[in-house]
Design an enzyme around this catalytic site. Sequence first.
Site, PDB file in Angstrom:
ATOM      1  N   TYR A 155     -16.592   4.749  13.808  1.00 26.85           N
ATOM      2  CA  TYR A 155     -15.294   4.112  13.549  1.00 26.85           C
ATOM      3  C   TYR A 155     -15.022   2.916  14.465  1.00 26.85           C
ATOM      4  CZ  TYR A 155     -10.825   3.536  11.397  1.00 26.85           C
ATOM      5  OH  TYR A 155      -9.789   2.995  10.684  1.00 26.85           O
ATOM      6  N   GLY A 203       0.854  -1.196   0.000  1.00 26.38           N
ATOM      7  CA  GLY A 203       0.000   0.000   0.000  1.00 26.38           C
ATOM      8  C   GLY A 203       0.882   1.234   0.000  1.00 26.38           C
ATOM      9  N   ALA A 204       1.856   1.256  -0.945  1.00 27.11           N
ATOM     10  CA  ALA A 204       2.973   2.210  -0.869  1.00 27.11           C
ATOM     11  C   ALA A 204       2.791   3.479  -1.693  1.00 27.11           C
ATOM     12  CB  ALA A 204       4.252   1.508  -1.340  1.00 27.11           C
ATOM     13  N   GLU A 262      -2.652   0.754  -8.811  1.00 23.94           N
ATOM     14  CA  GLU A 262      -2.862   2.080  -9.404  1.00 23.94           C
ATOM     15  C   GLU A 262      -3.005   1.966 -10.913  1.00 23.94           C
ATOM     16  OE1 GLU A 262      -3.440   4.533  -7.510  1.00 23.94           O
ATOM     17  OE2 GLU A 262      -2.558   3.926  -5.587  1.00 23.94           O
ATOM     18  N   LEU A 272      -6.390  11.830   9.200  1.00 28.68           N
ATOM     19  CA  LEU A 272      -5.915  12.777   8.193  1.00 28.68           C
ATOM     20  C   LEU A 272      -6.721  12.628   6.923  1.00 28.68           C
ATOM     21  CD1 LEU A 272      -2.067  12.550   8.369  1.00 28.68           C
ATOM     22  CD2 LEU A 272      -3.464  14.560   8.727  1.00 28.68           C
ATOM     23  N   ASP A 316      -3.050  -6.606  -7.441  1.00 27.75           N
ATOM     24  CA  ASP A 316      -3.892  -6.830  -6.268  1.00 27.75           C
ATOM     25  C   ASP A 316      -3.102  -7.507  -5.137  1.00 27.75           C
ATOM     26  OD1 ASP A 316      -5.829  -7.353  -4.441  1.00 27.75           O
ATOM     27  OD2 ASP A 316      -6.951  -8.774  -5.701  1.00 27.75           O
ATOM     28  N   GLY A 359      -0.982   8.267   0.791  1.00 28.51           N
ATOM     29  CA  GLY A 359      -1.274   8.338   2.219  1.00 28.51           C
ATOM     30  C   GLY A 359      -0.138   7.875   3.108  1.00 28.51           C
TER      31      GLY A 359
HETATM   32  N1  LIG Z   1      -6.255   8.256   6.797  1.00 27.26           N
HETATM   33  C1  LIG Z   1      -6.410   8.196   8.095  1.00 27.26           C
HETATM   34  O1  LIG Z   1      -6.941   9.118   8.722  1.00 27.26           O
HETATM   35  C2  LIG Z   1      -5.886   7.007   8.852  1.00 27.26           C
HETATM   36  C3  LIG Z   1      -5.682   7.117  10.229  1.00 27.26           C
HETATM   37  C4  LIG Z   1      -5.152   6.032  10.924  1.00 27.26           C
HETATM   38  C5  LIG Z   1      -4.884   4.845  10.260  1.00 27.26           C
HETATM   39  N2  LIG Z   1      -5.117   4.763   8.903  1.00 27.26           N
HETATM   40  C6  LIG Z   1      -4.829   3.471   8.272  1.00 27.26           C
HETATM   41  O2  LIG Z   1      -3.693   3.589   7.432  1.00 27.26           O
HETATM   42  C7  LIG Z   1      -3.778   2.612   6.396  1.00 27.26           C
HETATM   43  C8  LIG Z   1      -3.569   3.277   5.053  1.00 27.26           C
HETATM   44  O3  LIG Z   1      -4.617   4.191   4.842  1.00 27.26           O
HETATM   45  P1  LIG Z   1      -4.473   5.538   3.997  1.00 27.26           P
HETATM   46  O4  LIG Z   1      -5.428   6.491   4.609  1.00 27.26           O
HETATM   47  O5  LIG Z   1      -3.040   5.911   3.871  1.00 27.26           O
HETATM   48  O6  LIG Z   1      -5.083   5.047   2.596  1.00 27.26           O
HETATM   49  P2  LIG Z   1      -4.813   5.398   1.087  1.00 27.26           P
HETATM   50  O7  LIG Z   1      -6.112   5.245   0.393  1.00 27.26           O
HETATM   51  O8  LIG Z   1      -4.102   6.708   0.934  1.00 27.26           O
HETATM   52  O9  LIG Z   1      -3.771   4.248   0.617  1.00 27.26           O
HETATM   53  C9  LIG Z   1      -4.172   2.961   0.330  1.00 27.26           C
HETATM   54  C10 LIG Z   1      -3.050   2.193  -0.359  1.00 27.26           C
HETATM   55  O10 LIG Z   1      -3.507   0.852  -0.583  1.00 27.26           O
HETATM   56  C11 LIG Z   1      -3.298   0.505  -1.943  1.00 27.26           C
HETATM   57  N3  LIG Z   1      -4.306  -0.487  -2.333  1.00 27.26           N
HETATM   58  C12 LIG Z   1      -5.659  -0.438  -2.185  1.00 27.26           C
HETATM   59  N4  LIG Z   1      -6.219  -1.587  -2.622  1.00 27.26           N
HETATM   60  C13 LIG Z   1      -5.191  -2.379  -3.041  1.00 27.26           C
HETATM   61  C14 LIG Z   1      -5.104  -3.691  -3.575  1.00 27.26           C
HETATM   62  N5  LIG Z   1      -6.185  -4.452  -3.753  1.00 27.26           N
HETATM   63  N6  LIG Z   1      -3.874  -4.165  -3.897  1.00 27.26           N
HETATM   64  C15 LIG Z   1      -2.753  -3.417  -3.733  1.00 27.26           C
HETATM   65  N7  LIG Z   1      -2.779  -2.184  -3.202  1.00 27.26           N
HETATM   66  C16 LIG Z   1      -3.976  -1.674  -2.863  1.00 27.26           C
HETATM   67  C17 LIG Z   1      -3.399   1.802  -2.710  1.00 27.26           C
HETATM   68  O11 LIG Z   1      -2.804   1.675  -3.995  1.00 27.26           O
HETATM   69  C18 LIG Z   1      -2.658   2.738  -1.744  1.00 27.26           C
HETATM   70  O12 LIG Z   1      -1.273   2.577  -1.924  1.00 27.26           O
HETATM   71  C19 LIG Z   1      -5.148   1.942   6.546  1.00 27.26           C
HETATM   72  O13 LIG Z   1      -5.013   0.753   7.287  1.00 27.26           O
HETATM   73  C20 LIG Z   1      -5.927   2.960   7.347  1.00 27.26           C
HETATM   74  O14 LIG Z   1      -6.985   2.380   8.076  1.00 27.26           O
HETATM   75  C21 LIG Z   1      -5.584   5.822   8.183  1.00 27.26           C
END
Ligand SMILES: NC(=O)c1ccc[n+]([C@@H]2O[C@H](COP(=O)([O-])OP(=O)(O)OC[C@H]3O[C@@H](n4cnc5c(N)ncnc54)[C@H](O)[C@@H]3O)[C@@H](O)[C@H]2O)c1
Length: 397
Positions: free
Chosen positions: A234, A47-48, A74, A272, A110, A51
């Site tokens: 949540y 998930g790189a 992506e 965020l 995926d 975010g």
């Molecule tokens: N955003 C917030 O406020 C927040 C707060 C605390 C924790 N988190 C946690 O941080 C983690 C990341 O969330 P984020 O907000 O950075 O999300 P994001 O949507 O910015 O990033 C998601 C990432 O997952 C990848 N992805 C999604 N589906 C995929 C798949 N099937 N195969 C491969 N890659 C896939 C995307 O390409 C992306 O790199 C999550 O577990 C989220 O719950 C988020």
Amino acid sequence: MVIKPRVRGFICVTAHPTGCEVNVKQQIDYVKAQGPFHGPKRVLVIGASTGYGLAARISAAFASGAATVGVFLERPGEGNKPGTAGWYNSAAFHKFAEAEGLYASSVNGDAFSDAVKQQTIDIIKRDLGQVDLVVYSLAAPRRTHPKTGQVYNSTLKPIGKTLRQRGLDTDKEVIKENVIEPATEEEIANTVAVMGGEDWQMWIEALDQAGVLADGAKTTAFTYLGEKITHDIYWNGTIGAAKKDLDQRVLKIREQLAARGGDARVAVLKALVTQASSAIPMMPLYLSLLFKVMKKAGTHEGCIEQVDGLYRDSLYNDHPIMDEEGRLRADYKELAPDIQAEVAALWDQVTDENLYELTDFKGYKSDFLRLFGFGVEGVDYEADVNPEVPIRNLTQV
Ligand SMILES: NC(=O)c1ccc[n+]([C@@H]2O[C@H](COP(=O)([O-])OP(=O)(O)OC[C@H]3O[C@@H](n4cnc5c(N)ncnc54)[C@H](O)[C@@H]3O)[C@@H](O)[C@H]2O)c1
């Protein structure tokens, strides 16, 4: 072509390559300004591309000098259709990493599938031998189970009661009441199947069995706890059920890694604006208020500050910030009682008229557009850009 933002509800369907590149560069500059730290040298981030995961990759590479393998899902730009922000972020990351002689390799596909896991293992074996950190930062709306082929969809619903809660219609810029019916048992189970810890565990098992986890390897997956205001939707809702599953599964993963001097921790990060969080009802209002209050208190942080801090203060620190459940905590500034009390006090006072005054909706909107590379200082949005940007060293699965 000239690329403009096209916002549809909580998503922007276009993204700007130059804006995304500047965003990535600013994050790199931030971690460099903090100085180097003794962290991991070979890192896998699942998930790189956006975010928190992108921030984790940037900090590992540019502050700890790590070789990184990134996994994401992506879409590239094609013809007149821009690619996704995560594509452009990753293209920029590779470009800057290469310029500094830092190894970077990415897998687009995926992450829930066996094929992507195998491909990633092959790349690690071939190029790095092993990894010493695995960051799990997926946020996905659905998952196809690799063993059964069953497709699960996640939902964002309360459990056990109907939720009536104020929210913000970000298109019309008005306060509205959200009424969300409770999730069914099936919806809860499906959300746990998508966002719970099973896939994290499968990744660690696959990596371990293949012998690509170094002795002492660590892993972390990200979670959110929040306080009273967000609990109904949540922590006590469907997504919270999935996050509680992480808290269970981490125990097994920890045991497995501890046998060779490693560790597994769930890390709690602050709320965020990301593509994932903007889809959560009431989050836009909560975040607009939170930003207002935290900016006033001087404690506001973005993804890069949070994750870079997590590495330095906890993951690679002999005295990690840890709660009683064994989770690493980077969210304590958000949960500070005075911050939460002020957000709660303002919550019912917000109206359509005073939205921009009482809350930082302006900051929310600007952060949202920035996710897609828009509204970034110094970028000429009238200039022609080529939407087709290659990612060097990418494996498409
Ligand atoms: N955003 C917030 O406020 C927040 C707060 C605390 C924790 N988190 C946690 O941080 C983690 C990341 O969330 P984020 O907000 O950075 O999300 P994001 O949507 O910015 O990033 C998601 C990432 O997952 C990848 N992805 C999604 N589906 C995929 C798949 N099937 N195969 C491969 N890659 C896939 C995307 O390409 C992306 O790199 C999550 O577990 C989220 O719950 C988020």
